[in-house]
Design a protein around this motif. Structure first.
Motif, PDB file in Angstrom:
ATOM      1  N   UNK A 142       0.905  -1.198  -0.096  1.00 38.76           N
ATOM      2  CA  UNK A 142       0.156  -0.026  -0.008  1.00 38.76           C
ATOM      3  C   UNK A 142       0.931   1.302   0.132  1.00 38.76           C
ATOM      4  N   UNK A 143       1.317   1.420  -1.339  1.00 41.49           N
ATOM      5  CA  UNK A 143       2.395   2.795  -1.204  1.00 41.49           C
ATOM      6  C   UNK A 143       1.713   4.125  -0.730  1.00 41.49           C
ATOM      7  N   UNK A 144       0.490   4.417  -1.249  1.00 46.39           N
ATOM      8  CA  UNK A 144      -0.194   5.660  -0.575  1.00 46.39           C
ATOM      9  C   UNK A 144      -0.424   5.848   0.956  1.00 46.39           C
ATOM     10  N   UNK A 145      -0.483   4.564   1.408  1.00 49.09           N
ATOM     11  CA  UNK A 145      -0.608   4.390   2.789  1.00 49.09           C
ATOM     12  C   UNK A 145       0.865   4.377   3.565  1.00 49.09           C
ATOM     13  N   UNK A 146       1.794   4.440   2.846  1.00 44.86           N
ATOM     14  CA  UNK A 146       3.317   4.859   3.450  1.00 44.86           C
ATOM     15  C   UNK A 146       4.087   3.331   3.331  1.00 44.86           C
ATOM     16  N   UNK A 147       3.518   2.344   2.800  1.00 43.16           N
ATOM     17  CA  UNK A 147       4.282   1.151   2.998  1.00 43.16           C
ATOM     18  C   UNK A 147       5.509   1.108   1.864  1.00 43.16           C
ATOM     19  N   UNK A 148       6.487   0.338   2.336  1.00 42.84           N
ATOM     20  CA  UNK A 148       7.689   0.089   1.280  1.00 42.84           C
ATOM     21  C   UNK A 148       7.728  -1.710   1.395  1.00 42.84           C
ATOM     22  N   UNK A 149       8.966  -1.972   0.821  1.00 46.25           N
ATOM     23  CA  UNK A 149       9.361  -3.073   0.717  1.00 46.25           C
ATOM     24  C   UNK A 149       9.463  -3.800   2.024  1.00 46.25           C
ATOM     25  N   UNK A 150      10.028  -2.883   3.057  1.00 47.52           N
ATOM     26  CA  UNK A 150       9.978  -3.573   4.339  1.00 47.52           C
ATOM     27  C   UNK A 150       8.781  -4.012   5.012  1.00 47.52           C
ATOM     28  N   UNK A 151       7.728  -3.383   4.677  1.00 46.59           N
ATOM     29  CA  UNK A 151       6.696  -3.854   5.285  1.00 46.59           C
ATOM     30  C   UNK A 151       6.118  -5.299   5.137  1.00 46.59           C
ATOM     31  N   UNK A 152       6.399  -5.500   3.763  1.00 47.11           N
ATOM     32  CA  UNK A 152       5.764  -6.664   3.163  1.00 47.11           C
ATOM     33  C   UNK A 152       6.712  -8.068   3.047  1.00 47.11           C
ATOM     34  N   UNK A 153       8.098  -7.668   3.499  1.00 42.20           N
ATOM     35  CA  UNK A 153       9.175  -8.731   3.146  1.00 42.20           C
ATOM     36  C   UNK A 153       9.293  -9.436   4.516  1.00 42.20           C
ATOM     37  N   UNK A 154       9.504 -10.834   4.357  1.00 38.35           N
ATOM     38  CA  UNK A 154       9.687 -11.648   5.623  1.00 38.35           C
ATOM     39  C   UNK A 154       8.770 -11.148   6.733  1.00 38.35           C
ATOM     40  N   UNK A 155       7.377 -11.370   6.504  1.00 44.54           N
ATOM     41  CA  UNK A 155       6.324 -10.795   7.306  1.00 44.54           C
ATOM     42  C   UNK A 155       5.997 -11.981   8.413  1.00 44.54           C
ATOM     43  N   UNK A 156       6.227 -11.776   9.665  1.00 49.78           N
ATOM     44  CA  UNK A 156       5.546 -12.961  10.297  1.00 49.78           C
ATOM     45  C   UNK A 156       3.990 -12.869  10.621  1.00 49.78           C
ATOM     46  N   UNK A 157       3.307 -13.850  10.558  1.00 54.42           N
ATOM     47  CA  UNK A 157       1.845 -13.708  10.909  1.00 54.42           C
ATOM     48  C   UNK A 157       1.503 -14.965  11.975  1.00 54.42           C
ATOM     49  N   UNK A 158       0.828 -14.736  13.154  1.00 55.41           N
ATOM     50  CA  UNK A 158       0.586 -15.798  13.838  1.00 55.41           C
ATOM     51  C   UNK A 158      -0.730 -16.717  13.284  1.00 55.41           C
ATOM     52  N   UNK A 159      -0.699 -17.798  13.838  1.00 58.39           N
ATOM     53  CA  UNK A 159      -1.570 -18.791  13.021  1.00 58.39           C
ATOM     54  C   UNK A 159      -3.092 -18.455  13.145  1.00 58.39           C
ATOM     55  N   UNK A 160      -3.468 -17.756  14.284  1.00 61.14           N
ATOM     56  CA  UNK A 160      -4.847 -17.503  14.368  1.00 61.14           C
ATOM     57  C   UNK A 160      -5.374 -16.779  13.431  1.00 61.14           C
TER      58      UNK A 160
END
Length: 376
Positions: free
Chosen positions: A336-354
């Motif tokens: 979401x580039x307009x929302x201020x995201x860069x590749x740093x946000x989406x790379x190697x992104x951990x998510x909990x199982x729930x």
């Protein structure tokens, strides 16, 4: 990350009305609160270039500013954000008037991340700035660059929950509709097959792969699995878990537009049989997904964007690491580039199982589609 000149900074804080009383540390939450803080004098301290980044309205990504103060006003400020439903906190920027103020502010951010049960703290740093020395003893390490390096932004990570894994490169989809193609090609790289080369050929590869997998414009699970199997060759096993025999991702279509997509999906099932792609009809549990990733498989996950971005749209991500019990680590090709995201946000992104269980559902019947790719 910047430090201002010692005496000049103190003078500006007095002269520009930045001597507001601030608890140590204090937290300002939300885009409106941050805008008010900037207008009250913080923008002057930051300077025009940095202030422009702080002024981006990141409201969906839980923006907060941590502040510390001394007798002259604000001494340090950190802008942080994070995608909802993920276990990562990002430092967008950290400003301090004098070098000694950086370390306690950084420790305050890390403490905030621990309290929020974040698995990783990421730090987005302007390319020519470099990582402050105070960060290295705390365990921050540089992340792999994108396939097409961003000349403006580097990324560093401090893993609070150790999860040893091979870090892939990052590639962002170049269109609104090629997430499945990018996810599949990233999986190919991770199992040792040709993927992105890091030059201008990559976009053509992305589009060509999408053409072979697409149900126009979306990639449905079996069609994507067929395209991945063809790209990998016969010595890599591909498996699909899809809990319906009905066509998927066609709810919005009627008439001819619906019928030809159904025809394509039926054809994909036949190609899957011809290529030896395993097609399961049961609903795979997220616990199984995590366990299989933890022993080396790659999983392409069909998700809804609602938990992370507030948009109920189908999307593909590549899950490449897991501890098998609590976390899965993914590459998300969409930003979401307009929302201020860069590749740093989406790379190697951990998510909990729930949270991953909540994401991996699509349509009124909340169907689940997963494509497993074996490394050997």
């Amino acid at each position: 990350t910047r430090e201002s000149g010692h005496h000049g900074c103190r003078r500006r804080r007095r002269e520009k009305g930045c001597d507001m009383k601030v608890l140590d540390p204090s937290i300002v939450e939300g885009a409106d609160g941050i805008a008010e803080l900037l207008a009250g004098g913080l923008a002057t301290l930051l300077g025009p270039e940095a202030a422009a980044r702080w002024q981006i309205r990141r409201e969906h990504y839980q923006p907060r500013v941590l502040l510390s103060a001394d007798g002259d006003g604000i001494a340090a400020a950190a802008l942080v954000s994070n995608r909802p439903a993920t276990a990562a906190l990002k430092i967008v920027d950290l400003w301090c008037c004098e070098a000694p103020a950086l370390t306690p502010m950084l420790d305050a951010v890390i403490a905030m991340a621990r309290q929020a049960r974040a698995a990783v703290v990421k730090w987005e740093i302007r390319h020519d700035a470099g990582l402050p020395e105070a960060a290295r003893p705390r365990g921050f390490v540089e992340m792999q660059p994108r396939a097409h390096p961003d000349p403006g932004v580097d990324g560093y990570a401090l893993w609070l929950t150790p999860l040893p894994h091979t870090e892939p490169r990052y590639y962002a989809q170049s269109t609104e509709f090629t997430c499945g193609a990018v996810a599949g090609l990233l999986a190919a790289e991770l199992v040792g097959r040709p993927g992105f080369s890091g030059d201008l050929r990559d976009r053509r590869l992305e589009l060509d792969f999408w053409r072979t997998a697409s149900n126009f414009p979306a990639c449905e699970p079996i069609g994507l699995a067929v395209a991945v199997q063809r790209h990998l060759g016969v010595d890599r096993h591909v498996e699909v878990a899809l809990d319906t025999e009905n066509p998927l991702l066609i709810d919005e279509f009627r008439g001819f537009d619906r019928e030809f997509r159904i025809e394509l999906q039926n054809d994909s099932r036949q190609h899957a049989a011809d290529l030896g792609v395993t097609v399961r009809g049961d609903r795979v549990e997220i616990a199984e997904v995590a366990e299989r990733i933890s022993v080396g498989e790659i999983a392409l996950l069909l998700i809804t964007q609602t938990p992370m971005h507030g948009q109920n749209e189908p999307h593909w991500i590549t899950a490449h690491a897991s501890d098998g019990q609590t976390l899965v680590v993914v590459q998300d090709p969409w930003l979401d580039r307009p929302g201020g995201e860069t590749w740093v946000d989406a790379h190697d992104l951990p998510i909990r199982l729930a949270e991953l269980d909540r994401m991996c559902r699509w349509g009124r019947d909340e169907h689940r589609g997963v494509v497993f790719v074996a490394r050997e």
